[in-house]
Write a protein that holds these residues in place. Structure first.
Motif, PDB file in Angstrom:
ATOM      1  N   UNK A   1      54.924  -0.857  -3.203  1.00 15.43           N
ATOM      2  CA  UNK A   1      55.823  -1.368  -2.172  1.00 15.43           C
ATOM      3  C   UNK A   1      56.404  -0.217  -1.331  1.00 15.43           C
ATOM      4  N   UNK A   2      56.794   0.887  -1.983  1.00 17.67           N
ATOM      5  CA  UNK A   2      57.378   1.992  -1.224  1.00 17.67           C
ATOM      6  C   UNK A   2      56.352   2.631  -0.290  1.00 17.67           C
ATOM      7  N   UNK A   3      55.098   2.676  -0.708  1.00 17.98           N
ATOM      8  CA  UNK A   3      54.048   3.239   0.152  1.00 17.98           C
ATOM      9  C   UNK A   3      53.852   2.352   1.387  1.00 17.98           C
ATOM     10  N   UNK A   4      53.879   1.037   1.196  1.00 19.00           N
ATOM     11  CA  UNK A   4      53.742   0.092   2.293  1.00 19.00           C
ATOM     12  C   UNK A   4      54.860   0.293   3.320  1.00 19.00           C
ATOM     13  N   UNK A   5      56.072   0.454   2.833  1.00 20.06           N
ATOM     14  CA  UNK A   5      57.222   0.652   3.715  1.00 20.06           C
ATOM     15  C   UNK A   5      57.143   2.010   4.395  1.00 20.06           C
ATOM     16  N   UNK A   6      56.954   3.064   3.612  1.00 18.72           N
ATOM     17  CA  UNK A   6      56.971   4.429   4.150  1.00 18.72           C
ATOM     18  C   UNK A   6      55.899   4.639   5.211  1.00 18.72           C
ATOM     19  N   UNK A   7      54.743   4.014   5.024  1.00 22.96           N
ATOM     20  CA  UNK A   7      53.641   4.178   5.978  1.00 22.96           C
ATOM     21  C   UNK A   7      53.630   3.089   7.042  1.00 22.96           C
ATOM     22  N   UNK A   8      54.631   2.242   7.055  1.00 25.10           N
ATOM     23  CA  UNK A   8      54.739   1.110   7.976  1.00 25.10           C
ATOM     24  C   UNK A   8      53.444   0.318   7.971  1.00 25.10           C
ATOM     25  N   UNK A   9      53.200  -0.276   6.820  1.00 25.67           N
ATOM     26  CA  UNK A   9      52.022  -1.118   6.611  1.00 25.67           C
ATOM     27  C   UNK A   9      50.725  -0.326   6.801  1.00 25.67           C
ATOM     28  N   UNK A  10      50.752   0.916   6.322  1.00 26.80           N
ATOM     29  CA  UNK A  10      49.597   1.836   6.306  1.00 26.80           C
ATOM     30  C   UNK A  10      49.222   2.401   7.667  1.00 26.80           C
ATOM     31  N   UNK A  11      50.005   2.147   8.691  1.00 23.87           N
ATOM     32  CA  UNK A  11      49.752   2.741  10.005  1.00 23.87           C
ATOM     33  C   UNK A  11      49.789   4.268   9.902  1.00 23.87           C
ATOM     34  N   UNK A  12      50.606   4.786   9.014  1.00 23.42           N
ATOM     35  CA  UNK A  12      50.724   6.231   8.846  1.00 23.42           C
ATOM     36  C   UNK A  12      49.454   6.919   8.390  1.00 23.42           C
ATOM     37  N   UNK A  13      48.469   6.151   7.975  1.00 22.76           N
ATOM     38  CA  UNK A  13      47.191   6.747   7.567  1.00 22.76           C
ATOM     39  C   UNK A  13      46.220   6.890   8.736  1.00 22.76           C
ATOM     40  N   UNK A  14      46.587   6.383   9.911  1.00 18.74           N
ATOM     41  CA  UNK A  14      45.727   6.538  11.085  1.00 18.74           C
ATOM     42  C   UNK A  14      45.767   7.994  11.551  1.00 18.74           C
ATOM     43  N   UNK A  15      44.638   8.490  11.974  1.00 15.99           N
ATOM     44  CA  UNK A  15      44.525   9.863  12.450  1.00 15.99           C
ATOM     45  C   UNK A  15      43.826   9.863  13.802  1.00 15.99           C
ATOM     46  N   UNK A  16      44.077  10.816  14.641  1.00 18.18           N
ATOM     47  CA  UNK A  16      45.061  11.878  14.511  1.00 18.18           C
ATOM     48  C   UNK A  16      46.447  11.382  14.888  1.00 18.18           C
ATOM     49  N   UNK A  17      47.425  12.225  14.740  1.00 15.85           N
ATOM     50  CA  UNK A  17      48.800  11.977  15.174  1.00 15.85           C
ATOM     51  C   UNK A  17      49.410  10.706  14.579  1.00 15.85           C
ATOM     52  N   UNK A  18      49.575  10.649  13.262  1.00 15.00           N
ATOM     53  CA  UNK A  18      50.138   9.444  12.649  1.00 15.00           C
ATOM     54  C   UNK A  18      51.535   9.087  13.159  1.00 15.00           C
ATOM     55  N   UNK A  19      52.338  10.078  13.527  1.00  8.35           N
ATOM     56  CA  UNK A  19      53.662   9.767  14.075  1.00  8.35           C
ATOM     57  C   UNK A  19      53.589   8.998  15.382  1.00  8.35           C
ATOM     58  N   UNK A  20      52.618   9.352  16.195  1.00  4.56           N
ATOM     59  CA  UNK A  20      52.418   8.632  17.456  1.00  4.56           C
ATOM     60  C   UNK A  20      51.940   7.217  17.181  1.00  4.56           C
ATOM     61  N   UNK A  21      51.038   7.056  16.229  1.00  2.00           N
ATOM     62  CA  UNK A  21      50.582   5.710  15.848  1.00  2.00           C
ATOM     63  C   UNK A  21      51.752   4.874  15.320  1.00  2.00           C
ATOM     64  N   UNK A  22      52.617   5.503  14.513  1.00  9.58           N
ATOM     65  CA  UNK A  22      53.782   4.788  13.996  1.00  9.58           C
ATOM     66  C   UNK A  22      54.704   4.333  15.110  1.00  9.58           C
ATOM     67  N   UNK A  23      54.910   5.208  16.100  1.00  9.98           N
ATOM     68  CA  UNK A  23      55.745   4.846  17.249  1.00  9.98           C
ATOM     69  C   UNK A  23      55.117   3.726  18.058  1.00  9.98           C
ATOM     70  N   UNK A  24      53.807   3.802  18.247  1.00  9.78           N
ATOM     71  CA  UNK A  24      53.109   2.735  18.974  1.00  9.78           C
ATOM     72  C   UNK A  24      53.183   1.406  18.227  1.00  9.78           C
ATOM     73  N   UNK A  25      53.007   1.447  16.917  1.00  9.25           N
ATOM     74  CA  UNK A  25      53.063   0.220  16.115  1.00  9.25           C
ATOM     75  C   UNK A  25      54.457  -0.398  16.147  1.00  9.25           C
ATOM     76  N   UNK A  26      55.471   0.422  16.336  1.00  7.32           N
ATOM     77  CA  UNK A  26      56.842  -0.082  16.394  1.00  7.32           C
ATOM     78  C   UNK A  26      57.098  -0.936  17.631  1.00  7.32           C
ATOM     79  N   UNK A  27      56.366  -0.690  18.701  1.00 13.21           N
ATOM     80  CA  UNK A  27      56.628  -1.386  19.966  1.00 13.21           C
ATOM     81  C   UNK A  27      56.405  -2.897  19.893  1.00 13.21           C
TER      82      UNK A  27
END
Length: 162
Positions: A1-27
């Motif tokens: 459960x913590x991995x799911x939350x921390x990676x925002x439903x695994x978006x954080x595993x996208x490459x390159x630039x996972x932070x940018x992917x996380x920001x995009x997924x937030x929109x």
């Protein structure tokens, strides 16, 4: 459960630039929250993302040398949502179509990424704190700076160009 939350439903595993992917997924999630329950739902989402993100980050990084692994992007989600607050509340105040304010969405995204990547001033200070507080807080501050930038750009646009 913590991995799911921390990676925002695994978006954080996208490459390159996972932070940018996380920001995009937030929109789109921000848009959905506002459409379903109004602008205050985004505020509640920020509080929830921060609280759950702090907890999940602490669990995911416990005992590890890397206090801020790149796959943890829940911090970007909370920061990106903060950057969007002027757009969301501005649309609500004017009873405007939220997506019609797309320049504000773009500005919030670009400014948040700029502040998050460069880590100027207090953003860098928070990032150097280490631990889950540092992971989350630097993005909260970057989001606040981006929100101020969104307001400044909107004021410039509306006062000068219209």
């Amino acid at each position: 459960m913590t991995r799911l939350i921390a990676t925002f439903f695994y978006v954080g595993h996208l490459r390159p630039a996972p932070g940018t992917w996380g920001s995009l997924a937030a929109l789109p999630v921000a848009w959905a929250l506002v459409m379903l329950a109004g602008p205050w739902a985004l505020v509640a989402g920020i509080v929830l993302a921060y609280g759950l993100g702090h907890w999940a980050t602490g669990v995911q990084t416990a005992g590890k040398a890397d206090h801020d692994p790149s796959e943890i992007v829940i911090d970007e989600v909370s920061g990106q949502w903060i950057a969007l607050l002027p757009v969301v509340f501005g649309a609500a105040a004017r009873d405007a179509d939220l997506l019609a304010l797309w320049p504000g969405w773009v500005a919030a995204f670009v400014l948040f990424r700029l502040f998050d990547i460069t880590k100027w001033g207090p953003i860098g200070w928070a990032d150097r704190m280490h631990g889950p507080t540092g992971v989350m807080l630097d993005d909260v501050i970057a989001g606040a700076f981006a929100a101020i930038g969104v307001v400044a750009l909107a004021a410039l646009f509306h006062l000068v160009l219209l």
